[in-house]
Design a protein around this motif. Structure first.
Motif, PDB file in Angstrom:
ATOM      1  N   VAL A  39      39.489  47.509  49.525  1.00 19.63           N
ATOM      2  CA  VAL A  39      39.608  46.038  49.782  1.00 19.63           C
ATOM      3  C   VAL A  39      38.636  45.159  49.542  1.00 19.63           C
ATOM      4  CG1 VAL A  39      40.173  44.632  51.867  1.00 19.63           C
ATOM      5  CG2 VAL A  39      41.137  46.682  51.783  1.00 19.63           C
ATOM      6  N   SER A  40      37.347  45.675  49.857  1.00 17.72           N
ATOM      7  CA  SER A  40      36.136  44.732  49.491  1.00 17.72           C
ATOM      8  C   SER A  40      35.986  44.532  48.028  1.00 17.72           C
ATOM      9  CB  SER A  40      34.877  45.606  50.125  1.00 17.72           C
ATOM     10  OG  SER A  40      35.062  45.668  51.460  1.00 17.72           O
ATOM     11  N   ALA A  41      36.340  45.684  47.145  1.00 14.69           N
ATOM     12  CA  ALA A  41      36.171  45.757  45.944  1.00 14.69           C
ATOM     13  C   ALA A  41      37.104  44.362  45.175  1.00 14.69           C
ATOM     14  CB  ALA A  41      36.293  46.958  45.062  1.00 14.69           C
ATOM     15  N   LEU A  42      38.325  44.617  45.608  1.00 15.41           N
ATOM     16  CA  LEU A  42      39.408  43.585  45.254  1.00 15.41           C
ATOM     17  C   LEU A  42      38.780  42.025  45.657  1.00 15.41           C
ATOM     18  CD1 LEU A  42      42.563  45.532  45.346  1.00 15.41           C
ATOM     19  CD2 LEU A  42      41.244  45.322  43.465  1.00 15.41           C
ATOM     20  N   VAL A  43      38.353  42.100  46.447  1.00 15.10           N
ATOM     21  CA  VAL A  43      38.021  40.537  47.048  1.00 15.10           C
ATOM     22  C   VAL A  43      36.729  40.230  46.370  1.00 15.10           C
ATOM     23  CG1 VAL A  43      36.718  39.343  48.865  1.00 15.10           C
ATOM     24  CG2 VAL A  43      38.659  40.869  49.381  1.00 15.10           C
ATOM     25  N   GLY A  44      35.789  41.074  46.019  1.00 15.06           N
ATOM     26  CA  GLY A  44      34.786  40.922  44.844  1.00 15.06           C
ATOM     27  C   GLY A  44      35.265  40.286  43.618  1.00 15.06           C
ATOM     28  N   LEU A  45      36.271  41.161  43.030  1.00 13.92           N
ATOM     29  CA  LEU A  45      36.858  40.931  41.585  1.00 13.92           C
ATOM     30  C   LEU A  45      37.505  39.511  41.456  1.00 13.92           C
ATOM     31  CD1 LEU A  45      37.569  41.811  38.875  1.00 13.92           C
ATOM     32  CD2 LEU A  45      39.677  42.892  40.089  1.00 13.92           C
ATOM     33  N   GLY A  46      37.961  39.142  42.684  1.00 11.42           N
ATOM     34  CA  GLY A  46      38.894  37.802  42.852  1.00 11.42           C
ATOM     35  C   GLY A  46      37.484  36.684  42.761  1.00 11.42           C
ATOM     36  N   LEU A  47      36.515  36.876  43.563  1.00 11.99           N
ATOM     37  CA  LEU A  47      35.299  36.002  43.587  1.00 11.99           C
ATOM     38  C   LEU A  47      34.894  35.853  42.216  1.00 11.99           C
ATOM     39  CD1 LEU A  47      33.933  36.741  47.078  1.00 11.99           C
ATOM     40  CD2 LEU A  47      35.135  34.821  46.671  1.00 11.99           C
ATOM     41  N   GLY A  48      34.602  36.919  41.595  1.00  5.55           N
ATOM     42  CA  GLY A  48      34.049  37.194  40.145  1.00  5.55           C
ATOM     43  C   GLY A  48      34.584  36.372  39.098  1.00  5.55           C
ATOM     44  N   THR A  49      36.077  36.261  39.364  1.00  8.70           N
ATOM     45  CA  THR A  49      36.770  35.845  38.302  1.00  8.70           C
ATOM     46  C   THR A  49      36.895  34.361  38.708  1.00  8.70           C
ATOM     47  OG1 THR A  49      38.604  37.738  38.373  1.00  8.70           O
ATOM     48  CG2 THR A  49      39.287  35.629  37.449  1.00  8.70           C
ATOM     49  N   LEU A  50      36.811  33.808  39.758  1.00 10.98           N
ATOM     50  CA  LEU A  50      36.869  32.426  40.117  1.00 10.98           C
ATOM     51  C   LEU A  50      35.391  31.711  39.856  1.00 10.98           C
ATOM     52  CD1 LEU A  50      38.571  32.587  43.638  1.00 10.98           C
ATOM     53  CD2 LEU A  50      39.704  31.743  41.401  1.00 10.98           C
ATOM     54  N   ILE A  51      34.618  32.394  40.213  1.00 10.36           N
ATOM     55  CA  ILE A  51      33.027  31.982  40.087  1.00 10.36           C
ATOM     56  C   ILE A  51      32.460  32.216  38.800  1.00 10.36           C
ATOM     57  CG2 ILE A  51      30.744  31.802  41.114  1.00 10.36           C
ATOM     58  CD1 ILE A  51      32.038  32.705  43.761  1.00 10.36           C
TER      59      ILE A  51
END
Length: 288
Positions: A190-202
């Motif tokens: 769950v935490s890794a996918l949240v990080g992936l989403g943030l990395g794609t956005l930022i």
């Protein structure tokens, strides 16, 4: 004198027909394999996973040994409740580090490509950018689910083997034990996918890691769960959902505004889903 025309013995006519000279389409499993090679080739990934596992197990052992030592001083009601057993199996100190590592590696898996410029090569080879994000998500999910399951099971067995010396251990079939085990095993993906989403956005490594830390670890501490004005927001965060599912807040009666189990599992499902949906939409519409 007649001349003879020579021909190359290997000369071939150019290919003709539809699709001649074009490469076959990239299959999704090929993308998953490529993303797995990227993660596996980084020595830092193996070191990070190993250190996280050792830290969680160490935190669990320290907590269990402390309660083993203090057990005779507890009153009979506390001894009978075994509230500390799940806390020792899934110590917050250890799982905060696991969240940090998973969120950071998830963020770097895409932000690092933007920073190095590798994302241009990736998008030229695979124009379907959304498929690239989903392949990264698949690898991160499988990797962190495997790591999370092994770490959660090991920390549970270790802590309960220590507490068993005081007859204070609980079985995996005990009240809340399996739920806590499942929630701890899934906290990493769950935490890794949240990080992936943030990395794609930022798209910036350091900024993305900072955003992941603030969202996953700091924000829940700024929204106390025992105040009506902040409890509802607190319950929508991943850390708070994990605390509820593992009972690391104590018994429900001890907190005025306590999240439900169903609501906490919903939080677990929605954060990765929203993060991936936004990531896929953004990467399809934005220039590299």
């Amino acid at each position: 004198m007649a001349t003879r025309t020579t021909r190359s013995p290997r000369a071939r006519a150019p290919l003709a027909g539809p699709g001649a000279g074009t490469l076959p389409p990239v299959r999704f499993r090929d993308l998953v394999g490529s993303e797995w090679i990227k993660i596996r080739s980084l020595r830092s990934s193996a070191w990070a996973l190993g250190l996280v596992a050792l830290f969680v197990l160490g935190a669990s052992a320290v907590a269990a040994l402390a309660d083993y030592r203090d057990f005779p001083q507890l009153d009979p009601e506390q001894q009978a409740e075994h509230v500390f057993s799940l806390h020792d199996a899934f110590p917050p100190e250890g799982y905060l580090v696991l969240m940090l590592a998973a969120g950071t590696l998830g963020a770097i898996s895409i932000a690092g490509e933007y920073g190095s410029g590798m994302i241009r090569t990736t998008t030229v080879a695979v124009p379907a950018r959304g498929s690239v994000i989903l392949a990264k998500a698949t690898v991160l999910t499988l990797l962190w689910t495997a790591v999370g399951t092994l770490v959660a099971a090991a920390s549970f067995l270790l802590s309960q083997s220590i507490l068993d010396g005081r007859d204070a251990a609980i079985a995996v079939t005990g009240p809340g034990a399996f739920t806590a085990l499942a929630a701890s095993a899934l906290l990493g993906p769950v935490s890794a996918l949240v990080g992936l989403g943030l990395g794609t956005l930022i798209r910036h490594g350091a900024t993305t890691v900072l955003a992941a830390v603030l969202l996953l670890l700091v924000l829940p501490m700024l929204l106390p769960p025992n105040k009506p004005s902040t409890a509802d927001l607190n319950h929508t965060l991943v850390l708070s959902a994990w605390q509820r599912l593992t009972r690391t807040w104590g018994s429900p009666a001890a907190v005025d505004h306590y999240a439900s189990y169903a609501g906490s599992w919903t939080v677990y499902a929605l954060w990765p889903l929203v993060a991936l949906t936004l990531a896929v939409l953004v990467v399809r519409r934005r220039d590299v």
